[in-house]
Design an enzyme around this catalytic site. Structure first.
Site, mmCIF file in Angstrom:
data_model
loop_
_atom_site.group_PDB
_atom_site.id
_atom_site.type_symbol
_atom_site.label_atom_id
_atom_site.label_comp_id
_atom_site.label_asym_id
_atom_site.label_seq_id
_atom_site.Cartn_x
_atom_site.Cartn_y
_atom_site.Cartn_z
ATOM 1 C CB THR A 446 33.997 53.434 30.932
ATOM 2 O OG1 THR A 446 33.099 52.588 31.650
ATOM 3 C CG2 THR A 446 33.574 53.510 29.505
ATOM 4 C CB SER A 472 34.266 59.866 38.404
ATOM 5 O OG SER A 472 35.471 60.251 37.807
ATOM 6 N NE ARG A 473 35.825 52.004 38.081
ATOM 7 C CZ ARG A 473 35.165 51.498 37.059
ATOM 8 N NH1 ARG A 473 35.641 51.608 35.849
ATOM 9 N NH2 ARG A 473 34.023 50.885 37.245
ATOM 10 C CB VAL A 474 39.529 60.385 37.027
ATOM 11 C CG1 VAL A 474 40.454 61.572 37.161
ATOM 12 C CG2 VAL A 474 39.911 59.543 35.833
#
Ligand code: ATP
Ligand code: MG
Length: 615
Positions: A446, A472-474
């Site tokens: 994810t 959150s990697r975004v």
């Protein structure tokens, strides 16, 4: 002696049987052949010949299957299919029986002969047009939803098998001489020595707008008591994920309505964000609140329940229905009492339903609740199929199980319509152990995780998000400008506060700046608490965060922060509607707006502390 079994929907005439016998006798020259004739109305029309492990399928049923209706044929559907067929043949309308007979006549010996000829001469193209030649086998062992078959020499992994009584099974294990498959429905009716044949297809589910508002099982059957529906379209449950060139950057926010998430762990449309935590830490609530928050945004939601109690699913349905969220939501449910195979296909079925909307250019949110139970169902099946167990007794391909599912979530490029599928998989941990096998696998697939902790939950900090372990990697590319501005330092100050709070427990002498940081931290923690099923709009979130980070709440007693927050938002909505509208329109927080908020807080806190604010 060779036995050749001929099944037809209606009785064959003498002439037809003579022709069939002639063709097959020629094929088995010199052998003694016993022809067995059977009648099966389910075939609708045409004939089916079983010769050894070869299957000559020239039935209507297989043709209907091919256009996608892979499931038990409701009368209505059969009628519709027969009508279409009739139209295509440009024959005058005849009664159903007459039509079946006519079809029998046209699809008998002549075709078989042509087919065998073309098979022999290698003209596969021509041959496929009329008859499907499939391989047959028989059930050697069945039990616990699993069958082992012999024969079926052309079976492929993931292919759908059809058992004699109409039951469907999916091939999951291919070993020397045996094919292992899981039975999806009518499991009790399957017994040893039954005939099985390959179909060359993958299991499909109904998709499209008609599903909105419905609760279905993973095979697409409605289970909400609201009656049947005639699906417009079917889609295979397994499909390749969009290629790299078909994907666009994730930069549109998927608002969860949760202040803590939208500010510190922003999720973008097309992202995969894991919700992870022990049991009863509010995992489902985070997902359900996100669905509730999609009201009026045009986002379609799919909630997949895997291995849960029926009562839990029913509560979720009621929560969504009461708040008008079922209008844009589909629930796919395989509860704990359903068989492991059904639980196994549930997320893929949900994903196919979501994919249909995504490829139609819509934004979709899909929740898999939860993938730990999914892995357990898969493990049970794999062990029954005698596949070698690996770590924690999971089979070797357990990573692929979830990666091929989650990779299907994407933000599509504008050329493909620009739709998106945001996935919120849920994983349950044991005693907070996020380094167990399944959690680490899914964390690595994810684009971030929301980590919920029992300790925080029990301390009344709800949603119980551990900010330090959540990511959150975004990141901030999926946030509005205003939100980015006010949430910048929030994560850092909260982390610092939690560290200091532990230190301060020892009653050490605190200097002024530490004491101040603790006070501020306490208020911030209070601010991000949010009750269940009360999603908040981005504008309200921005205003609340602005007054928190600017320390405008320092005069409000910590215990009254929640009350202040709620009342202030109501007051602001009425008296400063123009600021809210402006924020909504531009997504930016200007200096002037900041000043207005400061004045409003000042005015309202005086009233609040005096106890005259009753809004
Ligand atoms: P399970 O492990 O059983 O699936 P879960 O982690 O999904 O549990 P939920 O079912 O979402 O947890 O929540 C557990 C309980 O906590 C529910 O009764 C829910 O109402 C309550 N709860 C969840 N979030 C909040 C919140 N923010 N404020 C107050 N109560 C909450
Ligand atoms: Mg839950």
């Amino acid at each position: 002696m060779t036995v050749i079994e001929v099944t037809s929907a209606a009785e064959l005439s003498k002439k037809q049987t003579a022709e069939i016998e002639k063709v097959f006798s020629a094929k088995h020259k010199g052998e003694k052949i016993d022809f067995v004739y059977k009648i099966d109305k389910e075939l609708i029309g045409g004939i089916l010949v079983v010769d050894g492990d070869k299957y000559y399928d020239g039935t209507y049923r297989s043709q209907i299957d091919k256009i996608g209706a892979a499931f038990s044929l409701s009368d209505k559907y059969v009628e519709a299919a027969t009508a279409t067929k009739r139209k295509r043949a440009k024959k005058p309308a005849v009664s159903a029986t007459a039509h079946t007979e006519a079809h029998n006549a046209s699809l008998t010996a002549e075709h078989i002969k042509a087919d065998i000829d073309s098979e022999l001469s290698g003209k596969v193209e021509k041959y496929k047009r009329a008859f499907d030649v499939r391989h047959a086998g028989s059930v050697e062992f069945c039990g616990d939803g699993v069958i082992m078959c012999n024969g079926l020499s052309d079976a492929e992994y993931g292919e759908m098998l059809r058992v004699e009584n109409g039951a469907q099974a999916i091939v999951l294990s291919l070993t020397d001489g045996h094919v292992g498959a899981i039975v999806l429905d009518d499991e009790d009716k399957v017994s040893a020595h039954m005939l099985v044949n390959t179909t060359g297809m993958i299991v499909s589910v109904p998709v499209g707008d008609k599903l909105l508002g419905r609760v279905i099982d993973p095979l697409g059957k409605p289970i909400d008591g609201l009656g049947d529906f005639t699906p417009d379209k079917y889609r295979p449950i397994e499909a390749p994920a969009p290629a790299i060139k078909d994907r666009a950057k994730v930069d549109v926010p998927m608002q969860t309505g949760l202040l803590a998430v939208d500010s510190m762990i922003p999720i973008g449309r097309g992202q995969r964000e894991l919700i992870i935590g022990d049991r009863q830490t509010g995992k489902t609530s985070v997902a359900v609140d996100t669905i509730l928050n999609q009201k009026g945004t045009g986002v379609i939601c799919v909630y997949v329940a895997i291995g849960q109690k029926s009562s839990t699913v029913s509560n979720i349905y009621n929560t969504l229905a009461e708040r008008g969220a079922m209008d844009y939501t589909v629930i796919v449910s395989a509860t704990a009492r359903d068989s492991a195979p059904l639980q196994y296909i549930a997320p893929y079925a949900g994903c196919a339903i979501a994919e249909e909307f995504m490829y139609a250019g819509k934004d979709v949110l899909i929740v898999y609740d939860d993938l730990s139970k999914h892995a357990v169902a898969y493990r049970a099946m794999s062990l029954l199929l005698k596949r070698p167990p690996g770590r924690e007794a999971y089979p070797g391909d357990i990573f692929y199980l979830h990666s091929r599912l989650l990779e299907r979530a994407a933000k599509l490029s504008p050329e493909l319509g620009g739709g998106s599928m945001t996935a919120l998989p849920i994983v349950e941990t044991l005693a907070g152990d996020i380094s167990a096998y399944i959690p680490t696998n899914i964390i690595s697939i994810t684009d971030g995780q929301i980590y919920l902790e029992s300790e925080l939950f029990n301390a009344g900090i709800r949603p119980a998000i551990n900010v330090g372990l959540s990511v959150s990697r975004v990141g901030s590319s999926a946030q509005t400008k205003a939100m980015r501005k006010v949430s910048g330092k929030l994560r850092l100050s909260l982390s610092q506060y939690r560290e200091l709070a532990i230190f301060a427990q020892f009653g050490a002498d605190l200097d002024e700046s530490t004491a101040h940081m603790l006070e501020h931290g306490k208020r911030t923690t209070e601010v991000i608490k949010q009750d269940v099923h009360c999603p908040m709009s981005v504008e309200h979130q921005v205003i609340i965060l602005y007054m928190t980070t600017k320390e405008l709440l320092k005069d409000i007693p910590v215990a009254r922060i929640t009350e202040f927050k709620d009342k202030f938002i109501k007051f602001f909505d009425i008296d400063y509607a123009d600021v809210i509208a402006e924020l909504q329109k531009t997504g930016e927080l200007t200096m002037d707006m900041g000043i207005t908020i400061e004045e409003a807080v000042d005015e309202f806190s005086r009233l609040f502390l005096k106890g005259v604010s009753n809004e």
